[in-house]
Motif scaffolding. Sequence first.
Motif, mmCIF file in Angstrom:
data_model
loop_
_atom_site.group_PDB
_atom_site.id
_atom_site.type_symbol
_atom_site.label_atom_id
_atom_site.label_comp_id
_atom_site.label_asym_id
_atom_site.label_seq_id
_atom_site.Cartn_x
_atom_site.Cartn_y
_atom_site.Cartn_z
ATOM 1 N N VAL A 153 48.246 34.702 13.797
ATOM 2 C CA VAL A 153 48.607 33.773 14.872
ATOM 3 C C VAL A 153 48.611 34.478 16.219
ATOM 4 N N PHE A 154 49.248 35.626 16.265
ATOM 5 C CA PHE A 154 49.333 36.332 17.535
ATOM 6 C C PHE A 154 47.954 36.824 17.975
ATOM 7 N N GLY A 155 47.103 37.199 17.017
ATOM 8 C CA GLY A 155 45.749 37.632 17.373
ATOM 9 C C GLY A 155 44.966 36.537 18.048
ATOM 10 N N GLY A 156 45.079 35.306 17.541
ATOM 11 C CA GLY A 156 44.385 34.186 18.180
ATOM 12 C C GLY A 156 44.881 33.933 19.586
ATOM 13 N N ILE A 157 46.198 34.051 19.774
ATOM 14 C CA ILE A 157 46.762 33.840 21.113
ATOM 15 C C ILE A 157 46.290 34.923 22.074
ATOM 16 N N VAL A 158 46.234 36.157 21.606
ATOM 17 C CA VAL A 158 45.757 37.265 22.451
ATOM 18 C C VAL A 158 44.343 36.995 22.938
ATOM 19 N N LEU A 159 43.493 36.516 22.040
ATOM 20 C CA LEU A 159 42.103 36.256 22.421
ATOM 21 C C LEU A 159 42.021 35.169 23.490
ATOM 22 N N VAL A 160 42.820 34.114 23.328
ATOM 23 C CA VAL A 160 42.800 33.017 24.310
ATOM 24 C C VAL A 160 43.252 33.512 25.679
ATOM 25 N N VAL A 161 44.375 34.226 25.714
ATOM 26 C CA VAL A 161 44.916 34.692 26.989
ATOM 27 C C VAL A 161 44.010 35.746 27.609
ATOM 28 N N LEU A 162 43.480 36.650 26.792
ATOM 29 C CA LEU A 162 42.573 37.681 27.307
ATOM 30 C C LEU A 162 41.349 37.044 27.948
ATOM 31 N N GLY A 163 40.749 36.081 27.260
ATOM 32 C CA GLY A 163 39.584 35.413 27.816
ATOM 33 C C GLY A 163 39.891 34.686 29.111
ATOM 34 N N THR A 164 41.063 34.037 29.175
ATOM 35 C CA THR A 164 41.451 33.302 30.388
ATOM 36 C C THR A 164 41.622 34.242 31.570
ATOM 37 N N VAL A 165 42.321 35.355 31.349
ATOM 38 C CA VAL A 165 42.602 36.291 32.445
ATOM 39 C C VAL A 165 41.323 36.974 32.917
ATOM 40 N N VAL A 166 40.503 37.425 31.974
ATOM 41 C CA VAL A 166 39.264 38.103 32.365
ATOM 42 C C VAL A 166 38.343 37.137 33.101
ATOM 43 N N SER A 167 38.258 35.904 32.616
ATOM 44 C CA SER A 167 37.401 34.921 33.277
ATOM 45 C C SER A 167 37.850 34.686 34.718
ATOM 46 N N ALA A 168 39.164 34.519 34.910
ATOM 47 C CA ALA A 168 39.676 34.287 36.260
ATOM 48 C C ALA A 168 39.455 35.499 37.154
ATOM 49 N N THR A 169 39.635 36.682 36.594
ATOM 50 C CA THR A 169 39.472 37.907 37.378
ATOM 51 C C THR A 169 38.028 38.111 37.799
ATOM 52 N N VAL A 170 37.104 37.900 36.867
ATOM 53 C CA VAL A 170 35.684 38.075 37.191
ATOM 54 C C VAL A 170 35.234 37.002 38.181
ATOM 55 N N ALA A 171 35.752 35.772 38.015
ATOM 56 C CA ALA A 171 35.397 34.717 38.955
ATOM 57 C C ALA A 171 35.850 35.072 40.367
ATOM 58 N N LEU A 172 37.043 35.640 40.482
ATOM 59 C CA LEU A 172 37.535 36.048 41.795
ATOM 60 C C LEU A 172 36.674 37.164 42.375
ATOM 61 N N SER A 173 36.333 38.137 41.529
ATOM 62 C CA SER A 173 35.491 39.243 41.998
ATOM 63 C C SER A 173 34.118 38.737 42.433
ATOM 64 N N THR A 174 33.575 37.796 41.673
ATOM 65 C CA THR A 174 32.262 37.243 42.011
ATOM 66 C C THR A 174 32.297 36.489 43.335
ATOM 67 N N SER A 175 33.357 35.714 43.547
ATOM 68 C CA SER A 175 33.451 34.961 44.799
ATOM 69 C C SER A 175 33.590 35.882 46.001
ATOM 70 N N GLN A 176 34.229 37.048 45.804
ATOM 71 C CA GLN A 176 34.367 37.998 46.901
ATOM 72 C C GLN A 176 33.039 38.693 47.217
ATOM 73 N N ARG A 177 32.109 38.641 46.279
ATOM 74 C CA ARG A 177 30.808 39.316 46.476
ATOM 75 C C ARG A 177 29.691 38.313 46.739
ATOM 76 N N ARG A 178 30.028 37.153 47.225
ATOM 77 C CA ARG A 178 29.010 36.117 47.415
ATOM 78 C C ARG A 178 27.911 36.594 48.357
#
Length: 829
Positions: free
Chosen positions: A261-286
């Motif tokens: 159960v905890f492994g599945g939650i880790v994957l969801v949260v990890l994907g959400t945080v990395v996606s948001a972080t990369v999106a922010l980095s990408t927008s700063q490099r437009r």
Amino acid sequence: MFRIALAGLRRRAGAFVAVLAAVLVGAALLVLCGGLFETGIRLAAPPVRTAGAPVVVIGDADYTMLDEEGRPTTDLRPYPERHRITPDTVQRIARLDEVEAVVPIIGWAGSVTLDGRTHPVIGRNWSAVSLDPGAGAIDGSAPGDDSVAVSEELARNWGITVGRRIELVVEGVRRTVRVAGIVEGGHPTVFSSDDEAVAWTGGDGRVDAVGVVPVDAVGDAASAIERGIEGVSALTGDGRGAAEDSAVSRSRLPAIVTGAVFGGIVLVVLGTVVSATVALSTSQRRRELALLRAGGATTRQLRALVVGETSLVALFGALPGLALGIPLSEAVFATMQSGGLVASGIEMRIGVLPVAVALVVSVLVAAVASLTAARSVSRMRAIEALRDPTLDAAGTGVARWILGILFGLGATALGVLTAIMPPSLVSATGGPAVLAAVIAVALLAPALLRAGLALSKPLARGVAARLGTLAVVNARARIPHWATVTTSVALVVGLGAGNLVSQFTQATAAADAAAASLRADAVLSVPTGVEAAAVDRVRSLDGVTAASRLMISAGWIERPFDPSHRDAPWSLRGVDSAGADVVGIPVERGDLARLEGESVAVPSRTARELGVGIGDQLGLRMGDGAFVEARIVALLDDRPGYESLYLPADLVAAHTDARAARHLLVIGDAQHSALHAAVPNAVVTDRSGVRELFATGLGVQALIDYLLVAIAVAYAAIAVANTVAVSVLSRRREFALQRLTGSTASQLNRMLAAELTAVVSVGVVVGTVAASVAIVPTALAVTGTPFPSAPGWIYPGLLGLVALIVLPVAAAAIRWATRGRPVEVIAEG
């Protein structure tokens, strides 16, 4: 593109720190999850007192549920007590061709009283001494009738010699025995003769385990036993420790469930945080990416650049995360052991596979998340190079709207289902409900933030006039950036409040219901077991109107077919008929004073559903696997969702590991000093002791909840630190222009503080709404009201964590953003 990715990493290492930190934490947590999963599968518990037997046979640790026709299903549930082996099964094992010899193992727990002091002891039958590799010769003789042998260590600690007479209490019966011999070496144990051990443990001849000496190969003997003998398991190697502690076998499910159960939650949260972080980095490099596009780079190449950079950073973060995961796993597993969630004798095993899976999965999740975040690259044009990178007009895409609405509807449906679930099953839907709600918030964060800022604009204008209005306008212009902060805050508040408050509400309701079902003015707790004579002494005290032993176990109703307890066994409570007044549940029919022999009192609603009544037989599968035909003697008006079956204390005791009651309930106004004098080794408490008996310790759901809060705080800290730092520092030129037009540093600080306050407030509100999807239905299911029962510190504590996450980073970022002379900052561009 690979060279460009490497060059980009060297020049913008700081921009990828958040991705590195997120993957590092994620890899460590995945090692923990994989380690728990592997540990639950292996159940490595090195033997101590049975290490001399190459094979140890125990009763199957899992009960096979039956269908309506009485046929075995594939649905297994762990036995709450040790599943003992019958004498006939022992003989059948001995007759197998692959078996050379068998040694029955009978364990018992008791206490020895010497010079007025009581010492708990572990006992074994004399034949089992041959299985303890440390045991040597005996000084004296083997134990016989009314005599025992003790290990050398116990004799030395107690100062006793051969011939000394000691008082021994086993199963609540006190007897005086002679020390016939002292065994050299070995582990601290008191040995009785085999016949005495059988008599002291119920007299039915059942044994705890069987040590087996194979004729040839250990594996062949183990396989032959499991093929030829039904209802047993043959243990070898480090698995033999399960024969010494029945809790080892019951630890499999908690370890596996927690890891999965905890492994599945880790994957969801990890994907959400990395996606948001990369999106922010990408927008700063437009500008940079748009110029590459103008120079001939294709959409595929730009995406490969973003994914390649993220994957490399993820790899660099995963490697130290794997190393961190080992001590983290050991620490969490030690906490599980100290909380009683898994047996203390189990060793955590983390092989190559969990580490390899953690490495591959953490990098893969980061790469997939970056692919999602890099979708905006395909829409870039060369003209984007002229645009202010801090102003991103991107909104919530159609796919995010659809997924967000679906997750929101799913959370609502799970919440409704939770409200109508039995109290024992609300965790199965309450936890997923709040997780689905938080995912919906993450997907719809830009839209929710935009709506929240629009609603807060009048409030901001009223509180801070022009400054508040400017703050809201600035925040709305940078919604894609600030949405990450809103998501992070909602993650902490939603997961934290939703899970912790729900868990406390369930635990409180269960303890309250259990306490209300029993009456007692005093509770006597005796770790070594309540003596039968002590019960009579307490009943004879002035002021005592009733006294009863209390046994607590669990089991199933097999006949008639009972569909109500497929996921969790019935609570079985043993009381004395002479003290049945301690049962606080109204009796609709029958008489609890008739609880003698093989009899049972059942909830009236259950009796109606099963079509049985007073005088009918109920087929019970007890906690140790034994089948008992019990006659119904009373029908009880028990509280729905918290029902128990009441049986004679002696009947329940005979089918538990302890075999003796540990608690004595007393009704009356007897003085505690008098009670303590009647039972000198007892701990005497008031009525609150009843509730403490049923207060749940560290359970699977509680552990997952605490780990969820920890991961939410960790990832929120990473995401907020990155978002605030990048967003604020990228606006240095804007701040410099404002300072040139007359704004002071203090005004800029207040404006940014107001901007962050608005963003964080929206996160707190939507996080609270997400938490309520689990809290309110859980409260309705377990208390009948929408109001939860939880400590008042939870919500303020979570808000304090949010403040600790946001304020230090914001203060540092604002200070750096306003450093330097405005003209020089503008000149730097």
